[in-house]
Design an enzyme around this catalytic site. Structure first.
Site, mmCIF file in Angstrom:
data_model
loop_
_atom_site.group_PDB
_atom_site.id
_atom_site.type_symbol
_atom_site.label_atom_id
_atom_site.label_comp_id
_atom_site.label_asym_id
_atom_site.label_seq_id
_atom_site.Cartn_x
_atom_site.Cartn_y
_atom_site.Cartn_z
ATOM 1 C CB THR A 128 -0.911 0.043 1.256
ATOM 2 O OG1 THR A 128 -0.092 0.303 2.405
ATOM 3 C CG2 THR A 128 -1.671 -1.258 1.433
ATOM 4 C CG ASP A 129 -0.379 4.951 -1.696
ATOM 5 O OD1 ASP A 129 0.215 4.307 -2.584
ATOM 6 O OD2 ASP A 129 -1.403 5.626 -1.890
ATOM 7 C CB CYS A 130 0.973 4.032 4.711
ATOM 8 S SG CYS A 130 -0.465 2.964 4.856
ATOM 9 C CE1 TYR A 131 2.509 -0.402 8.121
ATOM 10 C CE2 TYR A 131 0.260 0.124 7.428
ATOM 11 C CZ TYR A 131 1.224 0.035 8.421
ATOM 12 O OH TYR A 131 0.905 0.356 9.717
#
Length: 500
Positions: A128-131
């Site tokens: 994901t964008d943050c992970y």
């Protein structure tokens, strides 16, 4: 006589507390009577050390760089559950290794971590964008983790059914290896030292009770799953810090041909607040009764053969229908004594204080079976008639019967129509090709895998796969042939079910 937990804790602080184990309390009550024993004793310690499959650990691994939101994670090739947060996972004791199968599982990973060993962590993610990270491979130890919190949904069974095997074949179960024809009886539980047998009304054992768990202090957080106190089968859900535990009280094990489990040392202090609690802690092995069940019946409800006391079971031999049968324990009474003794020493030395429950655990209730919207058909619903041939007939006569009746499997029966063997069209064709058209006996299979009409269909599927065979004669309790189920027939049944 009445006293409070606060009063007992004060005696622990000043070193005047009197603590005995449950085993010692039984003898003391017999000698002094309930009232005098209650006056003299402040705390009774209990203990158990057995296979507690419903156990496991919550881990927090810390964040990697770049971070990963673990979708699936493995520790030494044993998968843990990750649907709780980015880098949290729950590892169950009975989860099996992807590569080693039953030789290694979640309990072994937990024990390896307790030994201080490194384990290999592998995780994958969707990103994901943050992970953004999609995979990580690294080694990790217990000290490297932020938390390792043991949370066991079902521990410390009050007592347990005893198991035997009435069939003619060895079976492999969570009660260990059971020999054919009632060749042995296995049982579990600490009997006189069992925590819940010493407080069956849950007067001092409840949510928030401080306990001995795996060699460290832990707590009861709820009734356990499958808590069934009305029948004397209470359980507890417990928690503790794995980092503070000792390998001496947390051990991995594998039950042969069944799977992995974890042996857990668990002890509970029982404060003697009144005469009634003192009377309960005077329980003996002769007072604790359980049933001996036939585990060869693969159903939820198994036939009970008799009632038996823990005193009889611990003697090493019990009577089953006039036959002396060896009884052996799956749990360790020696280790249970060790748990109770160590907890006793903690209290006497001021290292362990009692806690009052913040909520009672239910003293009534029974477990419900699973709701099944689609019942599994039984063998009697799917078996078909089958021709048989008597022992002593020839291979040639068997060949004629197979052709006339259009069966690939021909059970062989004796004069009383009891099953003694089976031949297949392949056996007969091979014999005729070699000009062996005489007596049928040399080519028939004598060790026949069978089912009964009340067995579920999924048992037949498992037996066919396990033994790599294509048919199972259906027999009654006298071994008379009632019919047959075949792999081909079951495949058609399953295929129809999938299309519906």
């Amino acid at each position: 006589m009445r006293r409070t937990i606060e009063e007992i804790n004060e005696k622990i602080r000043d070193g005047s507390v009197n603590v005995v184990t449950a085993e010692e309390m039984t003898a003391l009550v017999q000698e002094l009577g309930v009232s005098e024993a209650a006056r003299q004793v402040d705390v009774v310690t209990t203990g158990t050390f057995g296979a507690m499959c419903s156990s496991g650990v919550f881990f927090n691994f810390g964040h990697s760089d770049p971070p990963i939101k673990m979708q699936r994670v493995w520790l030494n090739d044993v998968e843990a559950y990750t649907g709780i947060a980015a880098v949290d996972a729950y590892l169950g004791a009975t989860q099996l290794s992807d590569t080693k199968g039953m030789d290694y599982g979640g309990s072994h990973v937990i024990e390896d971590l307790l030994k201080g060993e490194e384990v290999w962590l592998k995780a994958i993610a969707y990103g994901t964008d943050c992970y953004p990270r999609k995979r990580i491979d690294t080694s990790i130890t217990l000290d490297d983790m932020n938390q390792a919190i043991m949370v066991n949904p079902r521990n410390a069974y009050q007592k347990y059914n005893a198991a035997t095997n009435c069939s003619s074949k060895t079976i492999y179960t969570y009660m260990g290896t059971l020999l054919p024809n009632n060749g042995n009886v296995t049982y579990s539980g600490a009997g006189v030292l069992s925590p819940l047998s010493n407080d069956p009304n849950y007067e001092t054992i409840g949510v928030g009770t401080r306990i001995f768990l795996g060699g460290a202090q832990g707590y009861i957080i709820s009734e356990g799953t499958q808590h069934s106190p009305s029948g004397g089968f209470g359980t507890l859900m417990v928690t503790g810090n794995l980092k503070k535990m000792k390998r001496e009280y947390i051990r991995a094990a594998t039950f042969y041909k069944y799977g992995t489990t974890m042996y857990v040392g668990l002890g509970i202090p029982i404060p003697i607040l009144n005469d009634d609690i003192a009377r309960a802690t005077a329980v003996s092995d002769a007072d604790i009764v359980t049933g001996v069940y036939d585990y060869s019946v693969p159903r939820r409800s198994k036939p009970e053969l008799r009632k038996v006391t823990y005193e009889e079971l611990k003697s090493g031999m019990i009577d089953l229908n006039g036959k002396e049968v060896k009884a052996s324990s799956l749990s360790s009474f020696y280790k249970a004594r060790q748990v109770a003794a160590e907890l006793k020493s903690w209290i006497k030395s001021g290292k362990f204080f009692l806690s009052s429950p913040v909520e009672r655990i239910p003293v009534e209730g029974s477990t419900k079976p699973m709701k099944q919207t689609q019942e599994m058909p039984l063998i009697k619903d799917v078996m078909v008639p089958v021709a048989t041939i008597k022992v002593g007939f020839s291979v040639y006569e068997a060949a004629k019967k197979i052709i006339e009746d259009r069966f690939n499997h021909l059970p062989v029966v004796d004069e009383d129509k009891r099953l003694v063997g089976i031949v297949t069209s392949w056996d007969v064709s091979k014999a005729l090709a070699l000009s062996k058209d005489g007596d049928l006996a040399p080519i028939m299979t004598r060790n026949v895998i069978t089912v009964s009409p009340e067995d579920p269909v999924d048992l037949a599927v498992r037996l066919l796969e396990k033994h790599n065979i294509s048919a199972l004669p259906v027999i009654d309790k006298d071994r008379k042939v009632l019919g047959i189920v075949t792999g081909e027939g079951l495949s058609k049944l399953i295929s129809r079910g999938l299309r519906q």
